[in-house]
Enzyme design. Sequence first.
Site, PDB file in Angstrom:
ATOM      1  N   HIS A   1     -12.993 -18.605  37.730  1.00  0.00           N
ATOM      2  CA  HIS A   1     -12.991 -18.159  39.130  1.00  0.00           C
ATOM      3  C   HIS A   1     -14.375 -17.775  39.640  1.00  0.00           C
ATOM      4  O   HIS A   1     -14.512 -17.363  40.787  1.00  0.00           O
ATOM      5  CB  HIS A   1     -12.027 -16.993  39.302  1.00  0.00           C
TER       6      HIS A   1
ATOM      7  N   SER B   1      -8.727 -12.953  37.252  1.00  0.00           N
ATOM      8  CA  SER B   1      -7.990 -13.761  38.223  1.00  0.00           C
ATOM      9  C   SER B   1      -7.001 -12.990  39.074  1.00  0.00           C
ATOM     10  O   SER B   1      -6.688 -13.408  40.191  1.00  0.00           O
ATOM     11  CB  SER B   1      -7.257 -14.894  37.497  1.00  0.00           C
TER      12      SER B   1
ATOM     13  N   LYS C   1     -10.590 -25.388  40.698  1.00  0.00           N
ATOM     14  CA  LYS C   1     -10.639 -24.253  41.624  1.00  0.00           C
ATOM     15  C   LYS C   1     -11.747 -24.517  42.649  1.00  0.00           C
ATOM     16  O   LYS C   1     -11.554 -25.292  43.565  1.00  0.00           O
ATOM     17  CB  LYS C   1     -10.799 -22.964  40.838  1.00  0.00           C
TER      18      LYS C   1
END
Length: 383
Positions: A201, A173, A233
Site C-alpha cells: 500500500h 492496510s 493497487k
Amino acid sequence: MHKNLNQRRRDDLYRTRRTIDGPQQPELLVDGRPMLSFCSNDYLGLANHPEVIRALQQGAGRYGVGSGSAHLISGHSHAHEELEEALAVFTGRPRALLFSTGYMANLGVVSALLGRGDQLFEDRLNHASLVDAGVLSRARMKRYQHADASSLERQLKAVGEGRRLIVTDGVFSMDGDLAPLPGLARLAAQNNAWLMVDDAHGLGVLGETGGGCTSHFGLSEKEVPILMGTLGKALGTFGAFVAGSEVLIETLIQQARPYVYTTATPPALAEATLVSLQIAREESWRRERLQKLIARFREQVAGFGLSLMASETPIQPIVAGSAGRALAWSRHLEAQGILVSAIRPPTVPEGSARLRITLSASHSDDQLERLLEVLAELPEVGE
C-alpha cells in the site's frame, strides 16, 4: 457448516460479494445500480488508464492470453524479464522477481528463508498473508506490539540461535499508518536479522517518484534487504514482486514453492505494468492530488465527531466500534449511493470495526464533497 454461517449472520460478520459492471473507477455500476466508490485500492487511478489498456491489448496480440506454464518451464517471457528489470531499477535493488499475487510472494519468501529452529518477528497488525507465511514456515513466530520498536527489541534480546527475520507491512492496510522502518532497520542491523517490508500500500503512493515506504524514509537495500510490492493497487494491474540482492532472488527462484509451482501471469499483464510503472514515476501530480484529497478529508471529518485513525495515506478508516454499527454506517452510505465497505472481525480486532475509506487521485473535488456531506450524518446512524 450451516451452524457457523448462521452464527456469522447473527454476529453481523457475514460477507457478501458485489458484482461490478464496467471498469474500475470512482463511478461504478454495482449490482446494476450507479454508485460512487470510496473502497478501491486504485490509488493513482491507473486501473482504467487508456495507455495501460492499450499496452495490455498490444501485449495480448503479441503473446496471446495465457502464459502457458510456470516461469521455470516455458512461461517466462521477454515481457516478464523486462518488467523485473524495471522493478529492480524502480526500487533501487539489484534484482526483482515476479509472483502471481502478494499473498504468494509473502508465503514464498518466508518459507524459503526460514524453517524449524529459526526466529520470525511480526507486527501484530501484519497482513494475513504474512501471518500465514510464518505458520507455514514452521519457524518460531513472535508478534510484537503494533509499530512498537521497543517491543520488538525486547523480543529480539530474549531469543536464542537460528536465523532471524523481522517482517512488517510498510503501510498497514486496515489502519493506514506507517511502520517505524528506521527503528526496525536499526534493530535488524544490531541483532543480525533480515528486515522484510511488505509495501503493498506504499508503492506508487509514497516517495518523490512513488518508490514507497523505503523511499519515504530514505532507506537503502542494505537497511531493508527484502522488499515485497504488489502491482494491483497503485499501479493498477495485477501481480506482485520481491526485490533484493542477487543471492536473495536466486534463492527464491530455487526454493520459493509458490514461485516454482505456479503458472506465470500473462505476459500481456507485464506489458501493461511496464506502462503503468512509467506513468506512476513520471506523473507526480497524481501523488500531489492524493495528498490534497487526504488533507481535505481529514480536515473536514475531524469536525464531525467521528473517530479518525492516525493515517496520512489514502487509507482513511473511521472506527465504529461494533460490527453492527459499522454495517449500519455502510448501509446508510449505500442508501445515498456511496460504496464503502464495513471492515469487521476477524479482519480487524474485536471492538474496532470500521469504515475503510480509500481515496484515489481520480476522485474529483465534487465527489469528495458528496462523501463528506453523507459522513456528516453518520453519528446519528445506529444509535
